[in-house]
Structure formats: C-alpha cells, structure tokens
Design an enzyme around this catalytic site. Structure first.
Site, PDB file in Angstrom:
ATOM      1  N   HIS A 162     -28.876  12.139  43.439  1.00 14.88           N
ATOM      2  CA  HIS A 162     -28.384  12.825  44.713  1.00 14.88           C
ATOM      3  C   HIS A 162     -27.619  14.655  43.775  1.00 14.88           C
ATOM      4  O   HIS A 162     -28.018  14.402  42.971  1.00 14.88           O
ATOM      5  CB  HIS A 162     -27.001  12.804  45.710  1.00 14.88           C
ATOM      6  CG  HIS A 162     -27.416  10.989  47.109  1.00 14.88           C
ATOM      7  ND1 HIS A 162     -28.350  10.062  46.448  1.00 14.88           N
ATOM      8  CD2 HIS A 162     -27.735  11.883  47.899  1.00 14.88           C
ATOM      9  CE1 HIS A 162     -28.440  10.036  47.628  1.00 14.88           C
ATOM     10  NE2 HIS A 162     -28.374  10.433  48.691  1.00 14.88           N
ATOM     11  N   LYS A 178     -22.478  15.523  45.731  1.00 12.35           N
ATOM     12  CA  LYS A 178     -22.325  14.511  46.384  1.00 12.35           C
ATOM     13  C   LYS A 178     -20.990  13.525  45.875  1.00 12.35           C
ATOM     14  O   LYS A 178     -20.731  13.647  45.045  1.00 12.35           O
ATOM     15  CB  LYS A 178     -23.248  13.563  46.127  1.00 12.35           C
ATOM     16  CG  LYS A 178     -23.003  12.446  47.832  1.00 12.35           C
ATOM     17  CD  LYS A 178     -24.578  11.458  47.756  1.00 12.35           C
ATOM     18  CE  LYS A 178     -23.686   9.938  48.471  1.00 12.35           C
ATOM     19  NZ  LYS A 178     -23.662   9.809  49.717  1.00 12.35           N
TER      20      LYS A 178
END
Length: 267
Positions: A155, A159
């Site tokens: 990600h 995040k």
C-alpha cells in the site's frame, strides 16, 4: 433514492466517495463531515472534491443533520467509527464501514452495535477482492497442508495499519478453509535465524511505498510448483463504488452485521 453521508469528506478517500455518490443515479449526497474544528466546516462538499457546488455544506458533527441522510459511509479510524456506531444505534441509521485497524475488542463492540442498526463491515469493498475470497477458500481447501501459504500486501506510504485489513481477511479465509486458527498460525514478517518454516503457519509480508493503491497476493507453494493469486487496485474509485453499492443495498434492511459477500450475493 438513498441519501448518503460521507465521513471524512476532505480526505483522500472521502473525496472519491463523494464523487462516487454523485455519479450514482440511485444515490444522493445527503451530508458530509470533516474533522471537528476544521476550517472546511461550512464548505461545499462537492467543491472540496473538485466537482463544483453540490449544495451540501460540511459539518463536523453528523448529529446536526440526522434528517438529511439514510446511510453513513465511513473510511476513517476505529475510534471515529465507534463514535458513529453509537450515533447509529441511537438514531437507527445504517452504516457502511471500510475502516481497518480494529482491535479484537473494538470488533466485539462493533458486532454488539450491529444488533441495533444495519452495518456492512468489510476491509475491502471491491468486487474483485470479494470474488477472490471465494476463490481462495476453494484453493486452500483443495491444496491442504502440503502447500505453504504466504500473504504479501503493498500500500501507499500513508497507510497507518499493517498488515492491511484485506490481507488479514485473506489469511482468515485460508485458515478457516484449512481448519486452522489464524491467531495461532500467523507469522508477521521474518528476521534473523528463524529456522525451517513451520508447515502450518501462514506468513504475512507488508510493503509501504509511494502511492500504491492496494495490491494483495496469496502464494501457495510446495516442492515443484507455486500458485499465486493476485488482486491489484489501480484507483480508490474501485473501493468507493463498492461502498456506494453496499450503502444502496443496506438501506432498509434489518439490523445486523453484514459484509460484501452479503451485498454481492456470494454467500
């Protein structure tokens, strides 16, 4: 027409959710919220999302506009989500939760709240990932303990939780299909002299870099062959469209805890 409230309307995901609601002919933007005390209180949610005026002024407390929406969509933080659940229980509103990073205790509180209001809770709202869950269950059940299982996820740098909620759900599905408890067999990262791999563990590896929207691979490997099942999201709109689909489905259903498998009719 289902009236939807977007929480965190000024954030990366919030802006995309506002756009997804406005693009759906069966939905309307009923309300939008921002952080308490934000300078964007009173600003038009459509303008914040780059869509032009939509006639919905942002508030910092949805309790002020309860009559303006039917369903909440929330992709913020566990703490904010639990506050919203308390509001939904009190007012009988439905909520779609895409937030991740909940502790086991917080998940218990979420399930308790769902006894009094309709809740869709899913770490990933994309159709593709939810089809992947079914494929993984069949694959894991068929291959069994002869195959090592690894979950690799990537990600963007912003995040906050790791592994991702989606990665953990993928691991849960595999563990259940193989008759294991993920809490007992999960291994998160490896370092140093670890010794040989325990045959019944499920490994997790996390990557955080750049602007990666979301990539998940589940690897089943044995001597002589390897199967890799991968999902890659290239746009947050994938998740936003799924969340709006869930909100439309949730409007008017009985209180309870549902997931995207229910929404998509995959159960």
């Amino acid at each position: 027409m289902t009236r939807i409230a977007i929480v965190g309307a000024s954030g990366r995901m919030g802006k995309v959710l506002v756009e997804a609601v406005c693009d759906n002919p069966d939905a309307s933007l009923g309300a939008a919220s921002v952080r308490v005390g934000s300078s964007l209180v009173g600003a038009d949610a459509g303008e914040i999302a780059g869509l032009g005026k939509k006639g919905v002024a942002c508030v910092d407390d949805l309790a002020q506009v309860m009559d303006d929406f039917d369903v909440i969509i929330d992709f913020t933080s566990p703490e904010t989500t639990l506050e919203l659940l308390a509001l939904c229980r009190k007012e009988g509103k439905a909520i779609v939760i895409g937030t991740t990073g909940f502790s086991d205790q917080q998940k218990t509180l979420l399930a308790e709240a769902a006894q009094d209001c309709p809740v869709v809770f899913a770490p990933n709202m994309s159709v593709g990932v939810n089809l992947l869950l079914n494929i993984l269950a069949l694959t894991a059940k068929t291959l069994g303990d002869d195959y090592d299982v690894e979950v690799i996820e990537a990600h963007h740098r912003f995040k906050k939780d790791a592994p991702s909620g989606t990665a953990l759900r993928l691991g849960e599905v595999v563990a259940e299909a193989m008759g294991r408890n993920l809490n007992e067999c999960a291994v998160y990262g490896r370092e140093g002299i670890t010794g040989e791999r325990d045959k019944k563990t499920i490994g997790f590896e996390t990557i955080r870099a750049g602007d990666i929207v979301g990539e998940h691979t589940v690897m089943f490997a044995t001597m002589g062959e390897r199967i890799e099942i991968t999902h890659k999201a290239s746009s947050r709109m994938t998740f936003a469209k799924g969340a709006v689909k869930a909100a439309l489905w949730l409007h008017g259903v009985a209180p309870g805890l549902y997931d995207m498998q229910d929404v998509l009719g995959l159960k």
